[in-house]
Design a protein around this motif. Structure first.
Motif, PDB file in Angstrom:
ATOM      1  N   LEU A 273       0.831  -1.200   0.000  1.00 23.05           N
ATOM      2  CA  LEU A 273       0.000   0.000   0.000  1.00 23.05           C
ATOM      3  C   LEU A 273       0.872   1.259   0.000  1.00 23.05           C
ATOM      4  N   ALA A 274       2.005   1.216   0.709  1.00 22.73           N
ATOM      5  CA  ALA A 274       2.929   2.354   0.737  1.00 22.73           C
ATOM      6  C   ALA A 274       3.545   2.587  -0.636  1.00 22.73           C
ATOM      7  N   VAL A 275       3.792   1.496  -1.375  1.00 20.60           N
ATOM      8  CA  VAL A 275       4.299   1.613  -2.746  1.00 20.60           C
ATOM      9  C   VAL A 275       3.257   2.309  -3.621  1.00 20.60           C
ATOM     10  N   GLU A 276       2.005   1.888  -3.502  1.00 17.43           N
ATOM     11  CA  GLU A 276       0.923   2.510  -4.276  1.00 17.43           C
ATOM     12  C   GLU A 276       0.803   3.988  -3.930  1.00 17.43           C
ATOM     13  N   ARG A 277       0.912   4.305  -2.662  1.00 15.25           N
ATOM     14  CA  ARG A 277       0.774   5.701  -2.237  1.00 15.25           C
ATOM     15  C   ARG A 277       1.930   6.546  -2.770  1.00 15.25           C
ATOM     16  N   ALA A 278       3.127   5.977  -2.778  1.00 15.39           N
ATOM     17  CA  ALA A 278       4.299   6.713  -3.254  1.00 15.39           C
ATOM     18  C   ALA A 278       4.187   7.049  -4.735  1.00 15.39           C
ATOM     19  N   ILE A 279       3.677   6.105  -5.534  1.00 12.42           N
ATOM     20  CA  ILE A 279       3.614   6.305  -6.983  1.00 12.42           C
ATOM     21  C   ILE A 279       2.331   7.022  -7.397  1.00 12.42           C
ATOM     22  N   VAL A 280       1.193   6.479  -7.008  1.00  9.54           N
ATOM     23  CA  VAL A 280      -0.099   6.994  -7.479  1.00  9.54           C
ATOM     24  C   VAL A 280      -0.472   8.311  -6.805  1.00  9.54           C
ATOM     25  N   LYS A 281      -0.149   8.450  -5.525  1.00 11.71           N
ATOM     26  CA  LYS A 281      -0.531   9.657  -4.794  1.00 11.71           C
ATOM     27  C   LYS A 281       0.629  10.622  -4.576  1.00 11.71           C
ATOM     28  N   GLY A 282       1.863  10.155  -4.776  1.00 15.14           N
ATOM     29  CA  GLY A 282       3.021  11.022  -4.603  1.00 15.14           C
ATOM     30  C   GLY A 282       3.287  11.410  -3.169  1.00 15.14           C
ATOM     31  N   ARG A 283       2.974  10.495  -2.237  1.00 14.31           N
ATOM     32  CA  ARG A 283       3.171  10.798  -0.818  1.00 14.31           C
ATOM     33  C   ARG A 283       4.208   9.851  -0.211  1.00 14.31           C
ATOM     34  N   PRO A 284       5.138  10.399   0.561  1.00 17.12           N
ATOM     35  CA  PRO A 284       6.130   9.548   1.215  1.00 17.12           C
ATOM     36  C   PRO A 284       5.529   8.810   2.404  1.00 17.12           C
ATOM     37  N   LEU A 285       6.310   7.917   2.992  1.00 18.95           N
ATOM     38  CA  LEU A 285       5.840   7.135   4.130  1.00 18.95           C
ATOM     39  C   LEU A 285       5.853   7.999   5.390  1.00 18.95           C
ATOM     40  N   MET A 286       4.667   8.392   5.823  1.00 20.43           N
ATOM     41  CA  MET A 286       4.532   9.242   7.008  1.00 20.43           C
ATOM     42  C   MET A 286       3.526   8.679   8.002  1.00 20.43           C
ATOM     43  N   ARG A 287       2.878   7.603   7.622  1.00 21.05           N
ATOM     44  CA  ARG A 287       1.840   7.042   8.478  1.00 21.05           C
ATOM     45  C   ARG A 287       1.865   5.525   8.375  1.00 21.05           C
ATOM     46  N   ARG A 288       1.232   4.876   9.310  1.00 18.32           N
ATOM     47  CA  ARG A 288       0.997   3.441   9.216  1.00 18.32           C
ATOM     48  C   ARG A 288      -0.204   3.096  10.094  1.00 18.32           C
ATOM     49  N   VAL A 289      -0.727   1.876   9.924  1.00 21.59           N
ATOM     50  CA  VAL A 289      -1.849   1.416  10.742  1.00 21.59           C
ATOM     51  C   VAL A 289      -1.303   0.521  11.844  1.00 21.59           C
ATOM     52  N   VAL A 290      -1.771   0.767  13.056  1.00 23.18           N
ATOM     53  CA  VAL A 290      -1.305   0.054  14.243  1.00 23.18           C
ATOM     54  C   VAL A 290      -2.503  -0.581  14.940  1.00 23.18           C
ATOM     55  N   THR A 291      -2.358  -1.832  15.344  1.00 26.21           N
ATOM     56  CA  THR A 291      -3.380  -2.481  16.170  1.00 26.21           C
ATOM     57  C   THR A 291      -3.059  -2.241  17.637  1.00 26.21           C
ATOM     58  N   ILE A 292      -4.033  -1.742  18.391  1.00 24.30           N
ATOM     59  CA  ILE A 292      -3.899  -1.646  19.854  1.00 24.30           C
ATOM     60  C   ILE A 292      -4.913  -2.620  20.434  1.00 24.30           C
ATOM     61  N   SER A 293      -4.429  -3.584  21.213  1.00 23.47           N
ATOM     62  CA  SER A 293      -5.327  -4.644  21.670  1.00 23.47           C
ATOM     63  C   SER A 293      -4.924  -5.153  23.044  1.00 23.47           C
ATOM     64  N   GLY A 294      -5.654  -6.150  23.503  1.00 23.59           N
ATOM     65  CA  GLY A 294      -5.490  -6.670  24.854  1.00 23.59           C
ATOM     66  C   GLY A 294      -6.617  -6.172  25.738  1.00 23.59           C
ATOM     67  N   LYS A 295      -6.885  -6.905  26.803  1.00 24.70           N
ATOM     68  CA  LYS A 295      -7.986  -6.542  27.700  1.00 24.70           C
ATOM     69  C   LYS A 295      -7.653  -5.348  28.590  1.00 24.70           C
ATOM     70  N   GLY A 296      -6.400  -4.896  28.536  1.00 25.66           N
ATOM     71  CA  GLY A 296      -6.004  -3.775  29.379  1.00 25.66           C
ATOM     72  C   GLY A 296      -6.265  -2.411  28.768  1.00 25.66           C
ATOM     73  N   ILE A 297      -6.694  -2.351  27.506  1.00 27.62           N
ATOM     74  CA  ILE A 297      -6.945  -1.070  26.851  1.00 27.62           C
ATOM     75  C   ILE A 297      -8.457  -0.859  26.725  1.00 27.62           C
ATOM     76  N   LYS A 298      -8.912   0.347  26.922  1.00 28.15           N
ATOM     77  CA  LYS A 298     -10.351   0.622  26.899  1.00 28.15           C
ATOM     78  C   LYS A 298     -10.963   0.433  25.519  1.00 28.15           C
ATOM     79  N   ASN A 299     -10.248   0.855  24.495  1.00 25.50           N
ATOM     80  CA  ASN A 299     -10.805   0.816  23.142  1.00 25.50           C
ATOM     81  C   ASN A 299      -9.855   0.107  22.180  1.00 25.50           C
ATOM     82  N   PRO A 300      -9.806  -1.219  22.242  1.00 26.29           N
ATOM     83  CA  PRO A 300      -8.956  -1.930  21.276  1.00 26.29           C
ATOM     84  C   PRO A 300      -9.444  -1.655  19.866  1.00 26.29           C
TER      85      PRO A 300
END
Length: 468
Positions: A273-300
């Motif tokens: 997806l970052a490759v597609e964004r770099a070519i098609v949208k012309g945007r460098p890698l500045m973001r990513r998707v992160v999973t926050i999980s476990g029963k210790g977090i309020k909003n996994p």
């Protein structure tokens, strides 16, 4: 289509129910918060700052780079002032020199951002340069510069580009959500990569516990002759490069060799997806998707973040921790099988930050370590066919030569041995530590050999010059 797999491996509970149905949410850093950009976010040479304290930077501005072959530039993900350049903790546990930017909240972008190109009209070198220029690295964990991976030596023809969509680590669901929400863009990214290797076919390997992802990606591939989805048996570590190659192609990558030696390139879903964004949208890698999980977090859930945010700011932004009996007692960066434990949330999020697990006392419980009972389960389940009990013994007595002789450097540090051990021996931990020591020795020996060869060559040249 039959689900494919590799020999051995383990089947831990996947823990994905906490976040798999949570659509990706955008989390923006707060105004006046500080973002940290470590100079080493990839395999290879670290970058060097090309901005100074007091400079004003904008979104998409290159702030660090290197002329080294194995390196990728780093970009500001917010606008604001560079307030410091100092060491900062990264998820792996190291202190890395980092550029600190105070977010002004304006999100001013540099000129020329969002100018995409038609990849079909680009030469292969132009595509590779654009991917390098966007700072794209492997987002599955290793962080190998993508432009290097996509450009193997000419004597290693590529006939398979494999997309690691297994996401075999328990709890993590960020790649799963991307496949549901960005399937067409993922396929477009793979098409861009296939242009570099026109004789190759693209295969998207997805585990059978993700039927909706298999359906979404299969639909996105309709009408494209050289791309298809391959179901995989749900097993860990199915997403390992070597084991994905074995499962899909039946080929084995030899010890010390790269996937290209088997005619394969392997990349992660978010990387494509970052490759597609770099070519098609012309945007460098500045973001990513992160999973926050476990029963210790309020909003996994699954959150799209700006790189450089601290994990503390991220946790605060999604609602914080639960309390009392559901309070987290262990924090893990990434998945529970291979991710490092954190002792603080004052850690910079980097290109390879895929998850943050917040485990309660119940989730984090591991029985006390006992003596080895000689059951052989660690051998039966090791995906690399090693003898973890023997490597553990070598590690404990400091026998580096024995460790290497028993192929300890081939360990992929997946943790399958520790998971299956009924005595709960800390096999993976001891092997990982000893492997790092022996790899350091190997690198030092190689550097010494190079220095000696250079010195001898110089001495010979000086002698020849003296004769003349």
């Amino acid at each position: 289509m039959q689900a494919l797999t590799f020999k051995r491996g383990v089947h831990p509970p996947d823990g994905k129910a906490l976040s798999c149905d949570k659509a990706i949410e955008v989390v923006a850093p707060k105004e006046d918060s500080e973002l940290f950009y470590p100079m080493s976010q990839h395999i290879g040479a670290p970058c060097a700052p090309i901005v100074a304290v007091g400079d004003h930077v904008k979104v998409g501005q290159k702030i660090a780079d290197s002329s080294a072959f194995l390196c990728c530039p780093i970009f500001a993900s917010v606008s604001g002032e560079v307030v410091a350049i100092r060491p900062m903790l990264v998820p792996g546990g190291a202190m890395v020199n980092s550029i600190v930017v105070k977010n002004d909240g304006k999100m001013e972008e540099i000129e020329g951002l969002n100018v995409g190109r038609d990849y079909e009209a680009m030469s292969n070198q132009e595509i590779l340069d654009a991917i390098k220029g966007a700072g794209v690295v492997g987002l599955g964990g290793a962080g190998f510069p993508t432009h290097v991976k996509l450009n193997p030596p000419k004597d290693t023809p590529i006939d398979h580009i494999l997309i690691n969509a297994a996401e075999c680590e328990p709890y993590l669901t960020c790649d799963y959500r991307l496949m549901l929400e960005e399937s067409d863009r993922i396929v477009k990214g793979l098409q861009i990569m296939l242009k570099l290797h026109p004789d190759a076919k693209g295969v998207i390997g997805i585990e059978m516990n993700k039927p909706l992802a298999i359906e979404a990606m299969t639909k996105a591939c309709e009408g494209i002759d050289n791309i298809y989805v391959q179901p995989l048996v749900t097993k860990f570590p199915q997403g390992s490069e070597k084991h994905l190659i074995v499962a899909i192609t039946g080929r084995e990558v030899k010890s010390g060799a790269l996937p290209a030696s088997a005619g394969c390139i392997v990349d992660n879903v978010d990387t494509v997806l970052a490759v597609e964004r770099a070519i098609v949208k012309g945007r460098p890698l500045m973001r990513r998707v992160v999973t926050i999980s476990g029963k210790g977090i309020k909003n996994p859930g699954n959150y799209k973040i700006r790189l450089g945010m601290t994990l503390r700011d991220l946790v605060d932004a999604v609602g914080g921790f639960n309390e009392e009996e559901l309070a987290p007692v262990k924090l893990i960066a990434g998945g529970p099988m291979m991710g490092p434990t954190l002792y603080t949330l004052d850690v910079a999020s980097v290109k390879t930050t895929s998850g943050l697990l917040c485990f309660t006392k119940e989730e984090a419980y591991i029985p006390p370590e006992k003596n080895c009972i000689r059951c052989g389960k660690c051998v039966d389940h090791c995906p690399m066919g090693l003898m973890p009990f023997m490597l553990n013994a070598c590690a404990l007595r400091g026998d580096g030569e024995g460790f290497v002789a028993h192929h300890g450097l081939d360990c992929i540090e997946c943790g399958s041995c520790s998971y299956e051990c009924p005595a709960k021996r800390q096999l993976a931990q001891s092997i990982r530590a000893t492997k790092k020591i022996e790899m350091g020795k190997k690198a030092a020996a190689a550097a010494a050999a190079r220095a000696k060869a250079e010195a001898e060559a110089k001495a010979k040249a000086d002698a020849e010059a003296a004769k003349n």
